[in-house]
Design a protein around this motif. Structure first.
Motif, PDB file in Angstrom:
ATOM      1  N   ALA A   1      -1.903  -1.528  -5.249  1.00  0.00           N
ATOM      2  CA  ALA A   1      -2.995  -1.617  -4.262  1.00  0.00           C
ATOM      3  C   ALA A   1      -3.759  -2.919  -4.441  1.00  0.00           C
ATOM      4  CB  ALA A   1      -3.922  -0.419  -4.408  1.00  0.00           C
TER       5      ALA A   1
ATOM      6  N   PHE B   1       0.847  -1.204   0.000  1.00  0.00           N
ATOM      7  CA  PHE B   1       0.000   0.000   0.000  1.00  0.00           C
ATOM      8  C   PHE B   1       0.874   1.242   0.000  1.00  0.00           C
ATOM      9  CE2 PHE B   1      -3.909  -2.244   1.756  1.00  0.00           C
ATOM     10  CZ  PHE B   1      -4.639  -2.016   0.620  1.00  0.00           C
TER      11      PHE B   1
ATOM     12  N   THR C   1      -9.813  -1.450  -6.415  1.00  0.00           N
ATOM     13  CA  THR C   1      -8.514  -1.057  -6.983  1.00  0.00           C
ATOM     14  C   THR C   1      -8.389  -1.564  -8.416  1.00  0.00           C
ATOM     15  OG1 THR C   1      -7.642  -2.964  -5.816  1.00  0.00           O
ATOM     16  CG2 THR C   1      -7.228  -0.816  -4.861  1.00  0.00           C
TER      17      THR C   1
ATOM     18  N   ASN D   1      -4.563   4.684  -1.996  1.00  0.00           N
ATOM     19  CA  ASN D   1      -3.673   3.735  -1.308  1.00  0.00           C
ATOM     20  C   ASN D   1      -3.608   4.027   0.175  1.00  0.00           C
ATOM     21  OD1 ASN D   1      -2.137   1.687  -2.860  1.00  0.00           O
ATOM     22  ND2 ASN D   1      -1.880   3.401  -4.237  1.00  0.00           N
TER      23      ASN D   1
END
Lengths: 623, 152
Positions: free
Chosen positions: A28, A11, A83, A102
């Motif tokens: 992500a 992340f 994502t 993120n």
């Protein structure tokens, strides 16, 4: 255990390499997969790691136990889809968006793995602030974003008070092995209820969810409200299970579900309807949680456990389905560049079959269509409420009965609103509008995965129940093999077997389908008969017309009003709760104006000087 | 006791008259006994409207043959086009034909005026009968009976 750190790293790394937007989103996605693996590992073997002593009596610790593993599992599926969807969707937005996305996911991840109050607050605040920045990514959404931030800070402040009371009781910031007071529970409940958008704290949710970019709406509506549910279960595990909390939760949850469904029916905006549906679903979740706590308070463990299981299944259903709904609706909105339900007709033809199918599937799941996951969840909700007769307290029993009525009404109206949404967007008349060409491979992929999860989790829901760790509610009956039947109580009160329903429906569906296809029945599709004339745009049976009957019958509740403008007339309904906040806003403005005119009418520099002087004074006094 | 109820009043009064039409008409084979009509006036001199309207009167009373006028083309088996279409009526005519449920038939009654387009040039589908000139109500009924297959 290492997966947890890797999720963190991915992340963070995704936030750093924001200059390659697609790669950043892809990081992500990888992090979400890792979070999923973490949850699976944590579910089998709970672990706690990384106790970092800062100074005496203050240490940070993270780890995963059974509760957080379940919530992480649900959240990670949603993160994964969002994502993946953003890889294509994010093209239209700035390079700042991957950082915010993120980091917001990182904040939520921190909330889920936090074992002490400080980490929890840090994660909570990160998620709130970056969500605010994400809403700001959409143009002209400052007011809504600020409203979101204001309510977010209300929740943070109440949470701080709650954790402060926890510290004064236990002299420790840890969330494990401590006991809370009623003040802690009350404050934490307010904090998490604000995040979940429970009536009457739901007004921020409508503006924020409808104005934000669609991937952000999905994340605000699904995983972020999930954090509220997680927080509530955490807080309850700390402070015991008092009866008053259960009754309060039932009342607020039932009212919220009813109000959310009622407003969803009248909603005209494409994303306002799912936002109100979120209010409704979170209300149902809170009500079942309340019933569970009430049952535990009277030591009726079977009902309590079943209600808790219902809460989990409801949460699972809500998070997955609402993510799909927002993603699919956002796909259509982005391609057609329209705001209202009425203008986004003919998604099937104009945008694509996959978003249209996704809208239909999620709407069916929300309107309790077997054997999808929403059906299982709502069946369990009703079954839970039917069993509330076992509670000895008269107050709790009567509350549960009335909340049952409200929830049943809410379910009916939710089905009505979902028919409105799916019927007009996915299946409605084609406008002949040309959709914008956008890259949609990953969008479609994310939607297909979620449709698959909804369908499979629906008819394999007994296995989901087993996975959540409630094996005692699975049994066999009359030829249904052992792990495919969900029982609501012992002795058996009600049963459902989505697996067998799926098998039976499949068999009964296959033969009629073969006959239907073999016969080759032709259907002629024409416009409505208008005396030979071609239908004009205003002559279609529109989405507001569909719900107008109810808006007129309940005109006292909706404050229905016909607005006449120069050459336009339309019907306006409003959420009455919003007036309350408008009143508070007007009062606050008037007060601040009066104060500034009477008390603080000096120069701003002198105030800064006063503040500095006070700082210096305090500094010396403390020394 | 009178003698005529034995023979049957309807037989005595109605079957005296034969409704004959010199125009060719195709039988709409699918329908056994009844026929539902929808009528569209695409620009005739109002004479044909009167004649059609006369079919409702006790003189003809077409309901006894099971022939009815429908309120919408979606309920009709047969579309009656009265007159030669004017320019603006061509689009509504086509829309009306689009709204008819299959199978359907179209009956053209052109009228005596020479104004407007010849409907046969529009390539309308499923034309089962064409009537030239100014047909009387009796002739119209004869053609309708032919279409319904009740002439025997």
């Amino acid at each position: 255990m290492n997966f947890m750190y890797f999720t963190f790293l991915f992340f963070a790394f995704g936030a750093l390499i924001t200059f390659w937007k697609k790669t950043s989103y892809l990081m992500a996605t990888c992090a979400s997969v890792l979070a999923f693996i973490t949850s699976i590992v944590g579910l089998n073997a709970p672990f706690s790691s990384g106790i970092y002593k800062i100074f005496d009596g203050f240490e940070l610790s993270i780890g995963i136990d059974h509760t957080s593993a379940i919530f992480l599992l649900i959240a990670s599926i949603s993160w994964f889809a969002i994502t993946l969807y953003s890889i294509d969707y994010g093209v239209n937005y700035s390079k700042k968006m991957p950082i915010f996305l993120n980091t917001a996911f990182l904040g939520m991840f921190m909330v889920l793995i936090a074992k002490d109050a400080i980490t929890f607050i840090i994660g909570w605040e990160i998620a709130t602030i970056f969500s605010y920045l994400l809403i700001m990514e959409h143009k002209h959404s400052f007011k809504e974003a600020f409203e979101f931030l204001a309510f977010g800070e209300v929740s943070t402040i109440t949470l701080l008070i709650a954790f402060a009371s926890l510290y004064f009781k236990n002299h420790s910031f840890s969330l494990v092995g401590v006991h809370g007071t009623w003040i802690f529970l009350l404050m934490a409940t307010i904090a998490f209820m604000t995040k979940m958008g429970i009536f009457p704290l739901h007004t921020w949710l409508i503006g924020a969810h409808s104005k934000a970019p669609s991937n952000v709406s999905a994340f605000l509506s699904a995983p972020l409200t999930l954090m509220g549910v997680y927080g509530l279960t955490r807080a309850l595990s700390i402070s015991g299970r008092p009866e008053w909390w259960g009754i309060m939760a039932m009342v607020f949850g039932g009212t919220s579900a009813f109000w959310g469904a009622l407003q969803a029916v009248a909603a005209k905006g494409l994303k306002i309807l799912p936002a109100y549906s979120t209010v409704e679903n979170d209300g149902t979740i809170l009500a079942t949680l309340g019933l569970s706590i009430t049952a535990f308070a009277f030591h009726i463990n079977v009902l309590g456990e079943f209600a808790m299981l219902t809460t989990l299944i409801l949460t699972f259903s809500h998070v997955i389905t609402k993510t799909l709904l927002f993603l699919a609706v956002g796909h259509a909105k982005e391609a057609l560049n329209e705001e209202s339900i009425d203008n986004v007709r003919g998604v099937w033809k104009a945008v694509g079959k996959i978003p249209a199918f996704s809208i239909v599937i999620s709407a069916l799941s929300f309107s309790v269509f077997p054997p999808l996951i929403g059906y299982v969840a709502e069946w369990m909700t009703l079954e839970t409420l039917f069993q509330s007769y076992k509670i000895p307290s008269m107050t709790a029993r009567i509350t549960a009965a009335f909340i049952g009525i409200l929830l049943a009404l809410a379910m009916g109206m939710a089905a009505f609103s979902m028919v409105k949404l799916a019927g007009y967007t996915a299946l409605g008349y084609d406008h002949g509008k040309r959709a914008k060409k956008i890259p949609h491979f990953n969008m479609n992929l994310a939607e297909i995965i979620l449709v698959f999860v909804i369908a499979v989790a629906g008819f394999l829901s007994p296995l989901v129940v087993r996975f959540f760790g409630y094996k005692e509610f699975l049994s066999g009956l009359l030829g249904v093999p052992k792990p495919y039947l969900i029982l609501s109580s012992h002795p058996i009160f009600g049963v459902v077997s989505p697996t067998f329903l799926a098998v039976v429906l499949g068999v009964l569906g296959v033969f009629p389908l073969i006959f239907y296809l073999a016969k080759g029945k032709k259907v002629k599709r024409v416009d409505a008969w208008n005396g030979g004339e071609v239908l004009r745009e205003v002559e279609y049976f529109s989405a507001p017309a569909y719900s107008f009957t109810l808006e007129y019958i309940l005109r006292k509740v909706y404050a229905t009003k016909e607005v006449k403008e120069k050459n336009k007339r339309y019907v306006r309904v409003k959420d009455v709760v919003q007036d309350m906040y408008t009143g508070i806003l007007v009062g606050a403005r008037a007060t601040s104006l009066a104060l500034s005119r009477t008390l603080m009418n000096g120069h701003v520099y002198s105030y800064i000087l006063y503040i500095l002087a006070v700082f210096v004074l305090i500094f010396f006094m403390v020394r | 006791m009178k003698w005529w109820p034995v023979v049957g009043m309807s037989k005595m009064l109605t079957e005296k008259e034969k409704y004959e039409s010199k125009h060719e008409a195709q039988k709409l084979g699918l329908f056994k006994r009844s026929l539902h009509l929808y009528m569209i006036d695409v620009g005739n001199s109002n004479q044909l409207n009167f004649e059609i309207h006369a079919l409702h009167t006790p003189r003809y009373n077409i309901h006894r043959f099971g022939i009815y006028f429908a309120a919408s083309p979606r309920h009709a088996d047969l579309l009656i086009v009265l007159g030669r279409p004017t320019k603006k009526m061509i689009a509504p005519l086509k829309e009306t034909i689009r709204q008819l449920p299959t199978p359907f038939g179209i009956m053209l009654i052109k009228g005596c005026e020479e104004t407007g387009t010849d409907p046969e040039k529009l390539n309308l589908p499923n034309v089962v009968a064409v009537m030239d000139g100014c047909p009387t109500a009796s002739e119209m009924l004869g053609t309708l009976l032919k279409i319904a297959g009740r002439t025997d």
